[in-house]
Enzyme design. Structure first.
Site, PDB file in Angstrom:
ATOM      1  N   SER A  19      -2.876  -1.848   0.966  1.00 57.49           N
ATOM      2  CA  SER A  19      -3.532  -0.536   1.001  1.00 57.49           C
ATOM      3  C   SER A  19      -3.448   0.140  -0.368  1.00 57.49           C
ATOM      4  O   SER A  19      -2.465  -0.011  -1.088  1.00 57.49           O
ATOM      5  CB  SER A  19      -2.829   0.354   2.032  1.00 57.49           C
ATOM      6  OG  SER A  19      -3.396   1.625   2.006  1.00 57.49           O
ATOM      7  N   CYS A 126       4.449   6.699   1.656  1.00 50.82           N
ATOM      8  CA  CYS A 126       3.954   7.140   0.342  1.00 50.82           C
ATOM      9  C   CYS A 126       5.077   7.928  -0.333  1.00 50.82           C
ATOM     10  O   CYS A 126       5.597   8.885   0.238  1.00 50.82           O
ATOM     11  CB  CYS A 126       2.712   8.017   0.504  1.00 50.82           C
ATOM     12  SG  CYS A 126       2.200   8.711  -1.075  1.00 50.82           S
TER      13      CYS A 126
HETATM   14  C1  SIN Z   1       0.842   5.387  -1.151  1.00 54.70           C
HETATM   15  O1  SIN Z   1       1.641   5.007  -2.014  1.00 54.70           O
HETATM   16  O2  SIN Z   1       1.097   5.194   0.046  1.00 54.70           O
HETATM   17  C2  SIN Z   1      -0.402   6.126  -1.530  1.00 54.70           C
HETATM   18  C3  SIN Z   1      -0.536   6.277  -2.976  1.00 54.70           C
HETATM   19  C4  SIN Z   1      -1.365   7.469  -3.366  1.00 54.70           C
HETATM   20  O3  SIN Z   1      -2.506   7.632  -2.890  1.00 54.70           O
HETATM   21  O4  SIN Z   1      -0.895   8.280  -4.158  1.00 54.70           O
END
Ligand code: SIN
Length: 300
Positions: A19, A126
């Site tokens: 992701s 995150c």
């Molecule tokens: C993530 O690390 O889960 C998302 C990263 C981001 O969009 O800052």
């Protein structure tokens, strides 16, 4: 030789697009699949559109990449169109979602299932977004409750992406399992920082970011090993998978599959095909004909 089954999903090989990397539009998800990925995971999608942080949001550092995008995404309503094109091609697409509470996670999961996702990935990790990810994913009770609620809302497998930024990752893994989760993705990027010596300030706008790439592979492998020693549900290893040998290491530690993200930056989108070829060569050299022949051997 590389085909796997994970929580009822049959995949042509154990590599998945992680992701956050090329997962925001149908074109790039399709491209990753056509470049050899066994499955693709979307960028984490929320209920509402979100712009993310201003630049700089990513910087290459020693042994990897530091990013703090701020969960930019078009929101679940808009994202349906991107999903439609991928699903029409029968590509296994795992819908990654983020939210601040169990109810919002459930709404998002239902929508993703409706769009044709073959599984859900809950972003509980995150490392820098306020109110999301790690801020939820460090609390076993919250994790258990979210997984339970989402499981009640959908009939497809629910994976939880968890963080190494906790005192005891097994405690979080057990909470996922107790909530009825179908699998764990370990690990997300590791909370980190880079300071610019000329400005004497943090480089990223958000100051802190997530460190990914080969520098975090030993942390990821350790987490998978600890989880696989204590829990039954399948584990998908993530963090620093660049070569076939990296994927093999995660599988020896007990992972059923691996996710690949930063390596696209170093080896190109074709990295999935390259990793698979390297895995097959290693398996042939070592006399294995399937992933299950050597999965978890390091645990014994
Ligand atoms: C993530 O690390 O889960 C998302 C990263 C981001 O969009 O800052």
């Amino acid at each position: 030789m590389l085909e796997i089954e994970i929580s009822g999903l049959r995949l042509r090989n154990p590599t998945m697009l992680a992701s956050g990397v090329m997962g925001e539009c149908s074109g790039s998800l399709i491209r990753a699949y056509r470049s050899g990925a066994g499955a693709v995971v979307t960028k984490s999608i929320g209920l509402e559109p979100r712009e993310g942080y201003p630049n700089p949001t990513a910087v290459e550092i020693e042994c990897g990449i530091l990013n703090s995008m701020g969960l930019p995404n078009p929101g679940i309503d808009e994202f349906g169109e991107e999903m439609r094109e991928v699903v029409e091609l029968e590509i296994p697409v795992i819908g990654s979602i983020f939210a601040g509470d169990a109810e919002s996670f459930s709404i998002l999961a239902k929508r993703m299932q409706g769009y044709g996702a073959c599984a859900i990935e809950l972003n509980l990790s995150c490392p820098h977004a306020r109110g999301y990810g790690l801020e939820i994913g460090t609390d076993p009770d919250l994790v258990r409750g979210i997984v339970k609620e989402v499981k009640r809302s959908v009939s497809i497998p629910v994976f939880s992406k968890i963080s190494a930024n906790v005192a005891d990752i097994v405690e979080i893994g057990k909470a996922v399992e107790e909530g009825g989760g179908d699998g764990i993705v370990a690990i997300n990027s590791v909370k980190a920082m880079k300071i610019d010596l000329s400005t004497k300030k943090p480089i990223l706008f958000n100051r802190f970011g997530g460190y990914s790439g080969r520098g975090i592979k030993p942390i990821g492998v350790r987490c998978v090993y600890e989880l696989a020693s204590e829990i039954e549900i399948p584990i998908i290893g993530a963090g620093g998978v660049e070569k076939g040998e990296d994927a093999i290491e995660y599988i020896l530690a007990g992972a059923k599959a691996v996710q690949v993200g930063s390596a696209i930056f170093y080896r190109g989108i074709d990295v999935f095909r390259k990793i698979c070829k390297e895995m097959e060569e290693w398996m042939e050299r070592n006399g294995y004909s399937s992933i299950e022949d050597f999965r978890g051997l390091a645990l014994k």
